[in-house]
Design a protein around this motif. Structure first.
Motif, PDB file in Angstrom:
ATOM      1  N   SER A 121       0.825  -1.206   0.000  1.00  0.00           N
ATOM      2  CA  SER A 121       0.000   0.000   0.000  1.00  0.00           C
ATOM      3  C   SER A 121       0.864   1.263   0.000  1.00  0.00           C
ATOM      4  O   SER A 121       0.593   2.216  -0.734  1.00  0.00           O
ATOM      5  N   ALA A 122       1.908   1.268   0.801  1.00  0.00           N
ATOM      6  CA  ALA A 122       2.786   2.445   0.879  1.00  0.00           C
ATOM      7  C   ALA A 122       3.555   2.646  -0.422  1.00  0.00           C
ATOM      8  O   ALA A 122       3.741   3.779  -0.874  1.00  0.00           O
ATOM      9  N   LEU A 123       3.984   1.547  -1.033  1.00  0.00           N
ATOM     10  CA  LEU A 123       4.744   1.656  -2.283  1.00  0.00           C
ATOM     11  C   LEU A 123       3.848   1.999  -3.471  1.00  0.00           C
ATOM     12  O   LEU A 123       4.329   2.533  -4.469  1.00  0.00           O
ATOM     13  N   ALA A 124       2.553   1.709  -3.353  1.00  0.00           N
ATOM     14  CA  ALA A 124       1.623   2.045  -4.433  1.00  0.00           C
ATOM     15  C   ALA A 124       1.526   3.558  -4.605  1.00  0.00           C
ATOM     16  O   ALA A 124       1.246   4.046  -5.703  1.00  0.00           O
ATOM     17  N   ASP A 125       1.769   4.296  -3.530  1.00  0.00           N
ATOM     18  CA  ASP A 125       1.719   5.756  -3.595  1.00  0.00           C
ATOM     19  C   ASP A 125       2.918   6.346  -4.335  1.00  0.00           C
ATOM     20  O   ASP A 125       2.900   7.510  -4.707  1.00  0.00           O
ATOM     21  N   LEU A 126       3.954   5.540  -4.530  1.00  0.00           N
ATOM     22  CA  LEU A 126       5.165   6.013  -5.202  1.00  0.00           C
ATOM     23  C   LEU A 126       4.936   5.994  -6.712  1.00  0.00           C
ATOM     24  O   LEU A 126       4.784   4.939  -7.319  1.00  0.00           O
ATOM     25  N   ASP A 127       4.908   7.157  -7.299  1.00  0.00           N
ATOM     26  CA  ASP A 127       4.645   7.314  -8.723  1.00  0.00           C
ATOM     27  C   ASP A 127       5.839   6.818  -9.543  1.00  0.00           C
ATOM     28  O   ASP A 127       6.977   7.222  -9.278  1.00  0.00           O
ATOM     29  N   PRO A 128       5.611   5.948 -10.542  1.00  0.00           N
ATOM     30  CA  PRO A 128       6.723   5.467 -11.373  1.00  0.00           C
ATOM     31  C   PRO A 128       7.479   6.602 -12.070  1.00  0.00           C
ATOM     32  O   PRO A 128       8.693   6.534 -12.227  1.00  0.00           O
ATOM     33  N   ALA A 129       6.767   7.646 -12.460  1.00  0.00           N
ATOM     34  CA  ALA A 129       7.434   8.781 -13.109  1.00  0.00           C
ATOM     35  C   ALA A 129       8.350   9.497 -12.111  1.00  0.00           C
ATOM     36  O   ALA A 129       9.462   9.906 -12.462  1.00  0.00           O
ATOM     37  N   ALA A 130       7.891   9.625 -10.878  1.00  0.00           N
ATOM     38  CA  ALA A 130       8.717  10.268  -9.847  1.00  0.00           C
ATOM     39  C   ALA A 130       9.932   9.406  -9.528  1.00  0.00           C
ATOM     40  O   ALA A 130      11.029   9.921  -9.292  1.00  0.00           O
ATOM     41  N   GLU A 131       9.730   8.088  -9.531  1.00  0.00           N
ATOM     42  CA  GLU A 131      10.847   7.182  -9.279  1.00  0.00           C
ATOM     43  C   GLU A 131      11.893   7.313 -10.389  1.00  0.00           C
ATOM     44  O   GLU A 131      13.092   7.383 -10.123  1.00  0.00           O
ATOM     45  N   ARG A 132      11.431   7.395 -11.609  1.00  0.00           N
ATOM     46  CA  ARG A 132      12.356   7.552 -12.736  1.00  0.00           C
ATOM     47  C   ARG A 132      13.077   8.903 -12.664  1.00  0.00           C
ATOM     48  O   ARG A 132      14.279   8.984 -12.900  1.00  0.00           O
ATOM     49  N   GLN A 133      12.345   9.955 -12.323  1.00  0.00           N
ATOM     50  CA  GLN A 133      12.966  11.278 -12.203  1.00  0.00           C
ATOM     51  C   GLN A 133      14.059  11.277 -11.135  1.00  0.00           C
ATOM     52  O   GLN A 133      15.116  11.880 -11.314  1.00  0.00           O
ATOM     53  N   ARG A 134      13.787  10.605 -10.031  1.00  0.00           N
ATOM     54  CA  ARG A 134      14.789  10.544  -8.958  1.00  0.00           C
ATOM     55  C   ARG A 134      16.021   9.780  -9.433  1.00  0.00           C
ATOM     56  O   ARG A 134      17.152  10.174  -9.150  1.00  0.00           O
ATOM     57  N   ALA A 135      15.816   8.703 -10.173  1.00  0.00           N
ATOM     58  CA  ALA A 135      16.944   7.939 -10.722  1.00  0.00           C
ATOM     59  C   ALA A 135      17.744   8.804 -11.694  1.00  0.00           C
ATOM     60  O   ALA A 135      18.982   8.793 -11.675  1.00  0.00           O
ATOM     61  N   GLU A 136      17.046   9.558 -12.529  1.00  0.00           N
ATOM     62  CA  GLU A 136      17.733  10.451 -13.475  1.00  0.00           C
ATOM     63  C   GLU A 136      18.572  11.485 -12.734  1.00  0.00           C
ATOM     64  O   GLU A 136      19.705  11.775 -13.126  1.00  0.00           O
ATOM     65  N   GLN A 137      18.014  12.038 -11.667  1.00  0.00           N
ATOM     66  CA  GLN A 137      18.747  13.044 -10.894  1.00  0.00           C
ATOM     67  C   GLN A 137      19.995  12.443 -10.251  1.00  0.00           C
ATOM     68  O   GLN A 137      21.067  13.048 -10.263  1.00  0.00           O
ATOM     69  N   LEU A 138      19.854  11.246  -9.707  1.00  0.00           N
ATOM     70  CA  LEU A 138      21.010  10.576  -9.102  1.00  0.00           C
ATOM     71  C   LEU A 138      22.114  10.348 -10.133  1.00  0.00           C
ATOM     72  O   LEU A 138      23.294  10.580  -9.864  1.00  0.00           O
ATOM     73  N   VAL A 139      21.723   9.901 -11.323  1.00  0.00           N
ATOM     74  CA  VAL A 139      22.703   9.627 -12.380  1.00  0.00           C
ATOM     75  C   VAL A 139      23.347  10.931 -12.851  1.00  0.00           C
ATOM     76  O   VAL A 139      24.567  10.994 -13.034  1.00  0.00           O
TER      77      VAL A 139
END
Length: 188
Positions: free
Chosen positions: A116-134
């Motif tokens: 339930s908690a992970l369902a709130d995590l938007d895939p687009a936001a997850e990708r954006q965070r990965a892009e920022q880290l890279v």
């Protein structure tokens, strides 16, 4: 030389040792105080508090009553804890879904609550965070344009994302795109 002062324990008590084990209300009060002290530092899961009480020698029935009462009044809420943990660790530490799920399991959160908690995590936001880290990491990398260097940099960055819990296909895609963007940026 030995000190004449009594040795402090992790549980200060005004009750003599013999009476401490016999009075369940006193033990409950002590257990409640332990939990409240732990909760003032940071939010904790029920399982974390239960582990701490067990470690300190509180009987299971006393722990259960105290934890049930703290849950009733809203001081222990695993769902809220999981949501806050996911939001905080994703934003601040750049963790992906897999890593967050592992961390929550270690803290004793149920799989249903984790989902339930992970369902709130938007895939687009997850990708954006990965892009920022890279992007942040790429700025410090030396890119000399040789295929060997590109492979080495790609492997490092994909590994970094994998350790943070991002899936491999997205990690590789993000690294490829950001590597091309960084080369273009440096060329200009």
């Amino acid at each position: 030389m030995t000190s004449s002062r009594p040795r402090l324990t992790s549980e200060p008590s005004d009750v003599p040792d013999g009476e401490q084990a016999q009075d369940p209300r006193t033990r409950e009060e002590q257990a409640k105080n332990v939990c409240l002290r732990l909760l003032t530092v940071r939010a904790r899961t029920r399982a974390e508090l239960e582990t701490q009480l067990t470690k300190r020698g509180y009987p299971d029935d006393v722990s259960a009553r105290v934890l049930d009462r703290l849950t009733e009044v809203g001081l222990i809420d695993d769902e809220d804890f999981a949501e806050q943990w996911v939001r905080s660790r994703h934003l601040n530490a750049g963790k992906g879904k897999r890593a967050l799920a592992v961390e929550l399991r270690k803290k004793g959160v149920d799989d249903e609550v984790i989902s339930s908690a992970l369902a709130d995590l938007d895939p687009a936001a997850e990708r954006q965070r990965a892009e920022q880290l890279v992007r942040d990491k790429l700025r410090r990398e030396r890119l000399d344009g040789t295929p060997e260097n590109d492979v080495k940099v790609t492997r490092r960055l994909v590994g970094m994302l994998a350790r943070r819990g991002y899936n491999q296909s997205m990690a590789y895609d993000v690294v490829s795109v950001e590597l091309a963007n960084e080369r273009e940026r440096r060329r200009v």
